[in-house]
Design a protein around this motif. Structure first.
Motif, short mmCIF file in Angstrom:
data_model
loop_
_atom_site.label_atom_id
_atom_site.label_comp_id
_atom_site.label_asym_id
_atom_site.label_seq_id
_atom_site.Cartn_x
_atom_site.Cartn_y
_atom_site.Cartn_z
N SER A 79 0.83 -1.22 0.00
CA SER A 79 0.00 0.00 0.00
C SER A 79 0.86 1.27 0.00
CB SER A 79 -0.94 0.00 1.21
OG SER A 79 -0.21 -0.21 2.38
N LYS B 294 -1.88 -3.35 -14.56
CA LYS B 294 -2.14 -1.92 -14.30
C LYS B 294 -1.01 -1.00 -14.79
CE LYS B 294 -6.05 -1.69 -11.97
NZ LYS B 294 -7.22 -1.01 -12.55
N ASN C 147 -6.78 -5.07 -5.92
CA ASN C 147 -7.23 -3.83 -6.58
C ASN C 147 -7.18 -3.87 -8.10
OD1 ASN C 147 -7.56 -2.84 -4.03
ND2 ASN C 147 -5.57 -1.81 -3.98
N GLU D 88 2.07 1.56 -3.78
CA GLU D 88 1.07 1.33 -4.82
C GLU D 88 1.01 2.56 -5.73
OE1 GLU D 88 -2.50 -0.29 -3.17
OE2 GLU D 88 -2.92 -1.30 -5.08
N THR E 55 0.64 -2.66 -7.86
CA THR E 55 -0.79 -2.80 -7.53
C THR E 55 -1.01 -3.97 -6.56
OG1 THR E 55 -1.35 -1.99 -9.74
CG2 THR E 55 -3.09 -3.20 -8.58
N HIS E 56 -1.81 -3.76 -5.56
CA HIS E 56 -2.25 -4.84 -4.68
C HIS E 56 -3.18 -5.75 -5.49
CE1 HIS E 56 -4.10 -7.02 -1.42
NE2 HIS E 56 -3.44 -6.34 -0.51
#
Ligand SMILES: CC(C)[C@H](C(=O)O)[C@@H](O)C(=O)O
Ligand code: SF4
Length: 419
Positions: free
Chosen positions: A284, A409, A417, A287, A413-414
């Motif tokens: 996080s 993405k 998500n 990110e 990125t987690h």
């Protein structure tokens, strides 16, 4: 006397009843592995000490993995030196360019069993400790002595045992556990210690997940990364090897034992940030960091379970136009099984490049290097400056799931998500 698993293995290998941390022992070597990059120097040293025959060709394994197929004249020459040595010495355990990364192939082909002393001219030889062996990387010149005598001296290491408890939350893997540990302990926090991974979380893990933990023991300075053998280990080994094995376990009151408790029940996916492996942050916090390349592979996370985790995310999705994604299975067996399961189709359809089993860009010596200023997210184990190409590039390390989600993405990125 109470001893740790590493002490027991070294005692057994050196014909002693008991050994103590700090003591020097001369141990018989069960398996000696060398590869295309470090092997030629071992051969040269072996010749320089005027050794003629290796002590036991059956205990030596030679494998090509770092530069396969040869990407330069120098690499091709290294291969020639090693093929010649293998032929002259009658080494049957020889894997030419097609088989994959040494630390995946040796366990897979049954070369490693519990209780053995395994040495390799590669720092990540600690990976094999996941099978309950004392496994460690040695220098090429030390290997020349092993080739000649079958023995090597060791200072018996102290043991740092990580008691890991709690079930892994969704999207959290062995890689996150070990990155978190390295972040806490530091890159030199376990120098020359036997890092032992234990506790209910490790008991729940597959052998291949345990290999992720052992693999990265060297990234905190560990001499080895070891897991006490259990039924899973025995099942893994009996399927692949006819060799006799010995199960040693740690006595909880062993004098050299230090224990660190790790609770993973609240752990977030972890990312190691440039330019040190112990610069670890929860995903996080990073990110959104834009990336140019994703590398899914290596002896840390190029196994079938990693390919499955990544394919689960990439299915019906595309790799971002701004990202190059390289998928490099750790071995031919992994490649084959990924083909059978349809994972390769998913990678190709998503726009990833699938390469032959090898080390790939992991150490910046072969395919897929980075240019100045580029950013890579990699499932491998090191992110030093220049590790994957240009010294001005940046390398982040993560699990296969974070790598795949980030490839989609175009930024870190987690996996939760990506929707
Ligand atoms: C080439 C070899 C000496 C090296 C190692 O020992 O680890 C490599 O495999 C690495 O990962 O940096
Ligand atoms: S995959 Fe990377 S870490 Fe593993 S042996 Fe190859 S270069 Fe070393």
């Amino acid at each position: 006397m109470s001893m740790t698993v590493s002490e027991k293995i070294l005692a057994n290998a050196s014909g002693e009843k008991e050994v103590e941390a700090g003591e020097i022992v001369m141990a018989d070597i069960d398996v000696a592995m060398t590869h295309d990059l470090t092997g030629p120097l071992s051969v040269e040293s072996f010749e320089r000490i005027r050794a003629d025959r290796v002590w036991d060709p059956e205990r030596i394994v030679v494998i090509f993995d770092h530069q396969v197929p040869a990407d330069s004249i120098e690499a091709a020459r290294n291969h020639m030196i090693m093929r010649d040595f293998v032929r002259k010495q009658g080494i049957g355990n020889f894997y030419d360019v097609r088989e994959g990364v040494c630390h995946q192939v040796l366990p897979e082909k049954g070369h490693v069993v519990p209780g053995e002393v395994v040495v390799g001219t590669d720092s990540h030889t600690c990976t094999h400790g996941a099978l309950g062996a004392f496994a460690t990387g040695i220098g090429s010149t030390d290997m020349a002595m092993v080739f000649a005598t079958g023995k090597l001296w060791f200072r018996v290491p102290e043991t740092l045992r990580f008691e890991i408890t709690g079930s892994l939350p969704e999207h959290v893997y062995a890689k996150d556990v070990v990155l978190n540990i390295i972040g806490r302990v530091g890159a030199d926090g376990a120098t020359y210690m036997a890092c032992e991974f234990a506790g209910e979380t490790v008991a729940e893990m597959s052998v291949s997940d345990r290999m992720v933990l052992s693999n990265m023991a060297i990234e905190m300075g560990g001499k080895t990364g070891i897991v006490e053998p259990d039924e899973k280990t025995i099942r893994y080994v009996e399927k692949r090897s006819g060799k006799p094995y010995r199960v040693f376990k740690t006595d909880k009151d062993a004098a050299s034992l230090r224990v660190m408790d790790i609770d993973v029940s609240e752990l977030e996916p972890q990312v190691s940030c440039p330019h040190n492996v112990d610069n670890v942050k929860p995903v996080s916090e990073v990110e959104g960091t834009e990336i140019d390349q994703v590398f899914l592979g290596s002896c840390t996370n190029g196994r079938l379970s990693d390919l499955r985790d990544a394919a689960g995310i990439l299915k019906n999705r595309k790799v971002s136009d701004d990202v190059r994604m390289l998928v490099i299975p750790a071995s031919r067996e992994v490649y084959r099984r990924a083909l059978e399961e349809g994972l390769m189709e998913i990678f190709v359809d998503a726009g990833a490049l699938v390469c032959n089993p090898c080390c790939g860009p992991c150490l910046g010596g072969h395919v897929g290097l980075l240019g100045p200023g580029e950013v890579s997210l990699s499932t491998s184990n090191r992110n030093f400056r220049g590790r994957q190409g240009s010294p001005e590039a940046e390398v982040y390390l993560s699990s296969a799931a974070v790598a795949a989600a980030s490839a989609v993405k175009g930024k870190i990125t987690h996996p939760a998500n990506i929707k």
